[in-house]
Structure formats: C-alpha cells, structure tokens
Design an enzyme around this catalytic site. Sequence first.
Site, PDB file in Angstrom:
ATOM      1  N   HIS A  34       0.806  -1.210   0.000  1.00  0.00           N
ATOM      2  CA  HIS A  34       0.000   0.000   0.000  1.00  0.00           C
ATOM      3  C   HIS A  34       0.848   1.273   0.000  1.00  0.00           C
ATOM      4  O   HIS A  34       1.583   1.540   0.965  1.00  0.00           O
ATOM      5  CB  HIS A  34      -0.897  -0.048   1.251  1.00  0.00           C
ATOM      6  CG  HIS A  34      -1.850   1.084   1.417  1.00  0.00           C
ATOM      7  ND1 HIS A  34      -1.480   2.312   1.887  1.00  0.00           N
ATOM      8  CD2 HIS A  34      -3.186   1.160   1.178  1.00  0.00           C
ATOM      9  CE1 HIS A  34      -2.532   3.100   1.949  1.00  0.00           C
ATOM     10  NE2 HIS A  34      -3.584   2.421   1.523  1.00  0.00           N
ATOM     11  N   ASP A  35       0.782   2.032  -1.105  1.00  0.00           N
ATOM     12  CA  ASP A  35       1.322   3.405  -1.185  1.00  0.00           C
ATOM     13  C   ASP A  35       2.812   3.522  -0.878  1.00  0.00           C
ATOM     14  O   ASP A  35       3.265   4.552  -0.346  1.00  0.00           O
ATOM     15  CB  ASP A  35       0.544   4.333  -0.245  1.00  0.00           C
ATOM     16  CG  ASP A  35      -0.849   4.644  -0.749  1.00  0.00           C
ATOM     17  OD1 ASP A  35      -1.267   4.082  -1.776  1.00  0.00           O
ATOM     18  OD2 ASP A  35      -1.542   5.454  -0.098  1.00  0.00           O
ATOM     19  N   LYS A 121      -4.646   4.691  -6.871  1.00  0.00           N
ATOM     20  CA  LYS A 121      -5.306   4.966  -5.584  1.00  0.00           C
ATOM     21  C   LYS A 121      -5.681   6.438  -5.526  1.00  0.00           C
ATOM     22  O   LYS A 121      -4.863   7.308  -5.793  1.00  0.00           O
ATOM     23  CB  LYS A 121      -4.345   4.598  -4.452  1.00  0.00           C
ATOM     24  CG  LYS A 121      -4.905   4.874  -3.074  1.00  0.00           C
ATOM     25  CD  LYS A 121      -4.747   3.657  -2.205  1.00  0.00           C
ATOM     26  CE  LYS A 121      -5.109   3.925  -0.758  1.00  0.00           C
ATOM     27  NZ  LYS A 121      -4.395   5.060  -0.180  1.00  0.00           N
TER      28      LYS A 121
END
Length: 253
Positions: A34-35, A121
């Site tokens: 994630h990210d 995202k």
Amino acid sequence: MPIAAIAPYAMPATMPDSRVNWAPDPRRAVLLIHDMQHYFLRPYQPDAEPHADLMANLLAIRQRCTELSIPIIYTAQPGSQLPAERGLLTQLWGPGLTDVETDTAIPAPLAPAGGDIVVAKHRYSAFIRSPLATMLATAGRDQLLIGGVYAHIGIQATAVDAFSHDIQPIVLGDAVAAFSADSHQASLEYMAAHCARVLTTSDAVRALRRRPASTTPAGSPPAKPPTAAAGSAPPAAALAAVFSAAAFAGERR
C-alpha cells in the site's frame, strides 16, 4: 500541508490481541502493498526505524507470496492530480505528489515484478474509486494481507473497507508505518479490536509455510471454495482474466 519529517521510532515488537483468528491461506489471499512510493517514504530517515524494518518485512512477505503464487497488488497514487480529482485531500494535504518518478515510483528493491498489478489509488481506502473489490471477488479471493504506509490513515481505512466487503484483512503490524509510535500503535489496536487480524511479518510467513487450511470463525460468512491447491498457482485462465490490466485499469508490471 505537505507531510512533515517523521522522527525515527521503533517498530512494535508485539502485536495487540485480535478478536479474530483468521490465518493467512495461500488459496484465499492477495498481498496488498500500500502506497510505498518515494513521496510517502521521504519523510522517514531511510537508514533508521521504522523505515528499515518496514522495507525488510515487506520484502520478506513479498518473497513468500511469490513462492506460493499468491497474487500481489500494489496501490500507487497518480501524480499531479487536478484539485477536482483530489477533492478534500487537497484541503488537508495540499496538492500531493507530482508526476515525476522521484515522487511516484516505488523503491527499486520493492518495485513491482512481472505479473504484479498496480492499482491507481485516489482516496485513503484502496477500495474507493478502484477495481480492487471486483478483482478479489471475481478471483474468489477473500483475504487481504496488508502492508505499507500509512498505518493510521490508508492502511486502517483499507482494512475497514475490506471487512465491510466480507474480505478478511490481515494487517502485518511490523510491515506498516505511521507518523509516530503512538499513531502506529493506536491504529493496530483499533484494527485488531474492530476489523482485522494483526500479525507480525514473521508470524505470517510461518503461517504460510504451514499452508493452513481455511479458518472461518463461527458466525462469519462461509469461505469461498478454493480455486487451487494450497501453494499452487491459481488457474492461469482465471487469473489472466481477473488480474488483467485491460479489464481492471490497473498497470501490469
């Protein structure tokens, strides 16, 4: 409004007790990284904690998932978004990352490999304005192993949304990082109490080595039937259709 420098802090050595006992299952799981873009990692000191352990633990779980043919999905925020695209994020965080590799790229040791998927995202949760829920449902995958940044913002929001989609979130508590030790610990405690199983990376890797059978607590929705033997690659035709850049607007690396 840009993200301020983050003082070093030690990764938690123990995880809070979770109210659920979901065990990582290679037949059901997807790894979500994630990210992990330069822009979001820049506030950390690269050779200090928690950054050093964050990278090492993500590399360890990614290696184990690769060995077991567990699909790997990355989230990455697009650079240079218009204010209308960022919405309220601009009011809290300013314009965000720019469309240059020094902001948008994922560090080389952790960069997506061939066959991995990158999903754009747009909000705190990886499920908002993304194909993630559809991808998992179509593939018959109902566990999400989650690591990355930031534990108290996007990781927590994604775990809550996974739970709301009847997807079991398993958060790797020492493969996430936050703005401080306090915010890190608070987010783990919230998720363990309300929506997720929180494990250390080493515990998750050991569980995957044991190739556990599916675990469904009493009162939970029935697990989806496995599509392949534990540890083996899912049916090629199914994953080719499900984890397809053309079908889901992700970017296959």
